[in-house]
Design a protein around this motif. Structure first.
Motif, mmCIF file in Angstrom:
data_model
loop_
_atom_site.group_PDB
_atom_site.id
_atom_site.type_symbol
_atom_site.label_atom_id
_atom_site.label_comp_id
_atom_site.label_asym_id
_atom_site.label_seq_id
_atom_site.Cartn_x
_atom_site.Cartn_y
_atom_site.Cartn_z
ATOM 1 N N THR A 232 44.029 -35.977 -3.182
ATOM 2 C CA THR A 232 43.462 -36.353 -1.894
ATOM 3 C C THR A 232 42.112 -35.692 -1.683
ATOM 4 O O THR A 232 41.158 -36.321 -1.204
ATOM 5 N N ASP A 233 42.013 -34.404 -2.038
ATOM 6 C CA ASP A 233 40.734 -33.697 -1.929
ATOM 7 C C ASP A 233 39.647 -34.401 -2.743
ATOM 8 O O ASP A 233 38.537 -34.634 -2.261
ATOM 9 N N ALA A 234 39.962 -34.711 -4.007
ATOM 10 C CA ALA A 234 38.962 -35.320 -4.884
ATOM 11 C C ALA A 234 38.628 -36.738 -4.442
ATOM 12 O O ALA A 234 37.452 -37.140 -4.452
ATOM 13 N N ASN A 235 39.639 -37.503 -4.059
ATOM 14 C CA ASN A 235 39.429 -38.880 -3.628
ATOM 15 C C ASN A 235 38.484 -38.963 -2.425
ATOM 16 O O ASN A 235 37.716 -39.934 -2.298
ATOM 17 N N ALA A 236 38.509 -37.974 -1.554
ATOM 18 C CA ALA A 236 37.654 -37.997 -0.365
ATOM 19 C C ALA A 236 36.180 -38.074 -0.739
ATOM 20 O O ALA A 236 35.365 -38.636 0.005
ATOM 21 N N TYR A 237 35.816 -37.549 -1.912
ATOM 22 C CA TYR A 237 34.418 -37.586 -2.336
ATOM 23 C C TYR A 237 33.978 -38.988 -2.745
ATOM 24 O O TYR A 237 32.772 -39.245 -2.851
ATOM 25 N N VAL A 238 34.926 -39.903 -2.971
ATOM 26 C CA VAL A 238 34.540 -41.288 -3.253
ATOM 27 C C VAL A 238 33.789 -41.850 -2.052
ATOM 28 O O VAL A 238 32.767 -42.540 -2.193
ATOM 29 N N CYS A 239 34.271 -41.524 -0.846
ATOM 30 C CA CYS A 239 33.623 -42.012 0.367
ATOM 31 C C CYS A 239 32.383 -41.206 0.733
ATOM 32 O O CYS A 239 31.383 -41.762 1.194
ATOM 33 N N SER A 240 32.436 -39.896 0.516
ATOM 34 C CA SER A 240 31.339 -39.044 0.988
ATOM 35 C C SER A 240 30.180 -38.914 0.007
ATOM 36 O O SER A 240 29.030 -38.705 0.418
ATOM 37 N N THR A 241 30.468 -39.047 -1.304
ATOM 38 C CA THR A 241 29.448 -38.735 -2.298
ATOM 39 C C THR A 241 29.299 -39.787 -3.387
ATOM 40 O O THR A 241 28.180 -40.121 -3.782
ATOM 41 N N VAL A 242 30.409 -40.315 -3.906
ATOM 42 C CA VAL A 242 30.336 -41.244 -5.032
ATOM 43 C C VAL A 242 29.703 -42.564 -4.623
ATOM 44 O O VAL A 242 28.824 -43.089 -5.310
ATOM 45 N N MET A 243 30.156 -43.112 -3.497
ATOM 46 C CA MET A 243 29.564 -44.367 -3.007
ATOM 47 C C MET A 243 29.573 -44.379 -1.484
ATOM 48 O O MET A 243 30.213 -45.229 -0.850
ATOM 49 N N THR A 253 21.383 -49.665 -10.249
ATOM 50 C CA THR A 253 20.393 -48.708 -9.774
ATOM 51 C C THR A 253 20.383 -47.496 -10.693
ATOM 52 O O THR A 253 21.424 -47.089 -11.194
ATOM 53 N N ASP A 254 19.202 -46.912 -10.924
ATOM 54 C CA ASP A 254 19.134 -45.681 -11.714
ATOM 55 C C ASP A 254 19.506 -44.502 -10.816
ATOM 56 O O ASP A 254 18.862 -44.254 -9.794
ATOM 57 N N LEU A 255 20.550 -43.784 -11.207
ATOM 58 C CA LEU A 255 21.130 -42.743 -10.364
ATOM 59 C C LEU A 255 20.800 -41.332 -10.861
ATOM 60 O O LEU A 255 21.470 -40.367 -10.485
ATOM 61 N N SER A 256 19.750 -41.199 -11.665
ATOM 62 C CA SER A 256 19.418 -39.891 -12.232
ATOM 63 C C SER A 256 18.507 -39.055 -11.336
ATOM 64 O O SER A 256 18.149 -37.928 -11.702
ATOM 65 N N GLY A 257 18.166 -39.587 -10.162
ATOM 66 C CA GLY A 257 17.280 -38.867 -9.250
ATOM 67 C C GLY A 257 18.023 -38.216 -8.099
ATOM 68 O O GLY A 257 18.815 -37.291 -8.278
ATOM 69 N N SER A 258 17.790 -38.703 -6.888
ATOM 70 C CA SER A 258 18.391 -38.080 -5.704
ATOM 71 C C SER A 258 19.911 -38.201 -5.700
ATOM 72 O O SER A 258 20.606 -37.309 -5.186
ATOM 73 N N TYR A 259 20.435 -39.278 -6.256
ATOM 74 C CA TYR A 259 21.900 -39.411 -6.336
ATOM 75 C C TYR A 259 22.482 -38.262 -7.158
ATOM 76 O O TYR A 259 23.468 -37.626 -6.759
ATOM 77 N N TYR A 260 21.881 -37.990 -8.294
ATOM 78 C CA TYR A 260 22.328 -36.885 -9.148
ATOM 79 C C TYR A 260 22.231 -35.552 -8.412
ATOM 80 O O TYR A 260 23.144 -34.720 -8.481
ATOM 81 N N GLU A 261 21.138 -35.324 -7.704
ATOM 82 C CA GLU A 261 20.945 -34.068 -6.986
ATOM 83 C C GLU A 261 22.021 -33.886 -5.917
ATOM 84 O O GLU A 261 22.483 -32.751 -5.683
ATOM 85 N N ASP A 262 22.430 -34.964 -5.271
ATOM 86 C CA ASP A 262 23.485 -34.883 -4.259
ATOM 87 C C ASP A 262 24.862 -34.683 -4.877
ATOM 88 O O ASP A 262 25.728 -34.023 -4.298
ATOM 89 N N ALA A 263 25.046 -35.262 -6.072
ATOM 90 C CA ALA A 263 26.357 -35.204 -6.719
ATOM 91 C C ALA A 263 26.630 -33.876 -7.405
ATOM 92 O O ALA A 263 27.778 -33.431 -7.478
ATOM 93 N N LEU A 264 25.592 -33.222 -7.914
ATOM 94 C CA LEU A 264 25.785 -32.023 -8.726
ATOM 95 C C LEU A 264 26.567 -30.921 -8.012
ATOM 96 O O LEU A 264 27.484 -30.331 -8.610
ATOM 97 N N PRO A 265 26.267 -30.586 -6.751
ATOM 98 C CA PRO A 265 27.062 -29.535 -6.095
ATOM 99 C C PRO A 265 28.540 -29.899 -5.990
ATOM 100 O O PRO A 265 29.408 -29.010 -6.048
ATOM 101 N N VAL A 266 28.835 -31.174 -5.845
ATOM 102 C CA VAL A 266 30.231 -31.620 -5.773
ATOM 103 C C VAL A 266 30.900 -31.468 -7.134
ATOM 104 O O VAL A 266 32.048 -31.008 -7.239
ATOM 105 N N ILE A 267 30.202 -31.844 -8.187
ATOM 106 C CA ILE A 267 30.743 -31.694 -9.539
ATOM 107 C C ILE A 267 31.048 -30.229 -9.824
ATOM 108 O O ILE A 267 32.125 -29.891 -10.340
#
Length: 292
Positions: A232-243, A253-267
């Motif tokens: 449940t904890d991990a799934n919540a990031y699908v809504c908040s961070t993954v998409m 879309t190329d996701l190696s820019g700001s998307y990556y920067e937002d995702a890295l702290p979650v990873i």
């Protein structure tokens, strides 16, 4: 609740072909190294004895075994054990329901429960204990990958994206592209370096004030409930961070820019949680206490 032990003969006909490999080698090995940094001395000896490996990488060396084994005829039964398909509706709503989402062939939540029972069963053979330990090291990694707790578009495998100019899919960039970009590689030494940094963050840095809460609800006598908390904890990031803005915002879309920067702290957070929880889980099996 489905709590029966799973046996290969019962599930061979239900095996699913899966093209996913949560976190890739780098992620699973990083999580395993983190766990090695927190297990008790008794747990370390127990695991090294089962694996017949006294090296400094005894858990990391087997962290990806389950991904290789599932593509063999002997391991085909285990393919559904790597994920749970949440039938939710991201990004408007996320959530995992065990009775609804754990399929007839099993799921990662049920697999963690079953192999926890098996690892703690002193009557089993060395070979069965070896298998159970290797599965647990891997599945506790899998359940912390948000898209392994999601059904939409086969956990993102059918969402085409690019990353640094390379055509791939949303699931793959979470498994592999983004972690490897940060680490600068995918070798065992890269995993160990990242694990060392995250271990410091857990002990005395960013995560020091959070780590105790990561163990809330942890109970090996009710592994399904415990595992569902992690899913449940991990799934919540699908809504908040993954998409967070839906499929259309990431597709093609190329996701190696700001998307990556937002995702890295979650990873990084999910790696840290997975490694810390894996250590606590193994300690509970071996000693009856998290030791943390």
């Amino acid at each position: 609740m489905k709590t029966n032990i799973l046996f290969p003969s019962a599930l061979c006909s239900l095996a699913l072909i899966s093209g996913v490999s949560a976190w890739g080698d780098l992620g699973h090995e990083t999580i395993a190294y983190i766990a090695q940094n927190f297990v008790s001395s008794s747990t370390k000896s127990f695991c090294q004895g089962i694996l017949s490996d006294t090296s400094t990488s005894y858990l990391a060396n087997v962290a990806t075994w389950a991904d290789t084994f599932k593509y063999t005829s002997a391991g085909e039964y285990s393919q559904p054990f790597h994920f749970i398909d949440a039938q939710d509706n991201p990004p408007s709503s996320c959530g995992v329901n065990y009775d609804r989402d754990c399929g007839a062939g099993g799921c990662v939540v049920l697999a963690i429960s079953n192999y926890t029972q098996r690892l703690g069963d002193g009557r089993l053979s060395q070979a069965h204990l070896d298998e159970a330990l290797k599965y647990l090291v891997h599945f506790l990694g899998d359940i912390h990958q948000p898209l392994h707790d999601e059904n939409l578009d086969y956990g993102g495998n059918d969402i085409d994206v690019t990353f640094a100019g390379t055509t791939t899919n949303l699931h793959h960039i979470w498994d592999t592209n983004m972690p490897e970009k940060y680490a600068g590689g995918y070798s065992l030494s890269d995993a160990q370096t990242w694990a060392t940094s995250l271990t410091t963050s857990i002990k005395s840095g960013t995560y020091a004030s959070q780590r105790e809460s990561w163990l809330n609800g942890m109970d090996i006598s009710d592994a399904i409930t415990s595992s569902m908390l992690w899913a449940t904890d991990a799934n919540a990031y699908v809504c908040s961070t993954v998409m967070p803005n839906g499929v259309s915002a990431v597709e093609d879309t190329d996701l190696s820019g700001s998307y990556y920067e937002d995702a890295l702290p979650v990873i990084e957070l999910l790696f840290a949680q997975a490694g810390y929880r894996l250590a606590a889980w193994l300690n509970l099996i071996v000693t009856g206490s998290t030791g943390l």
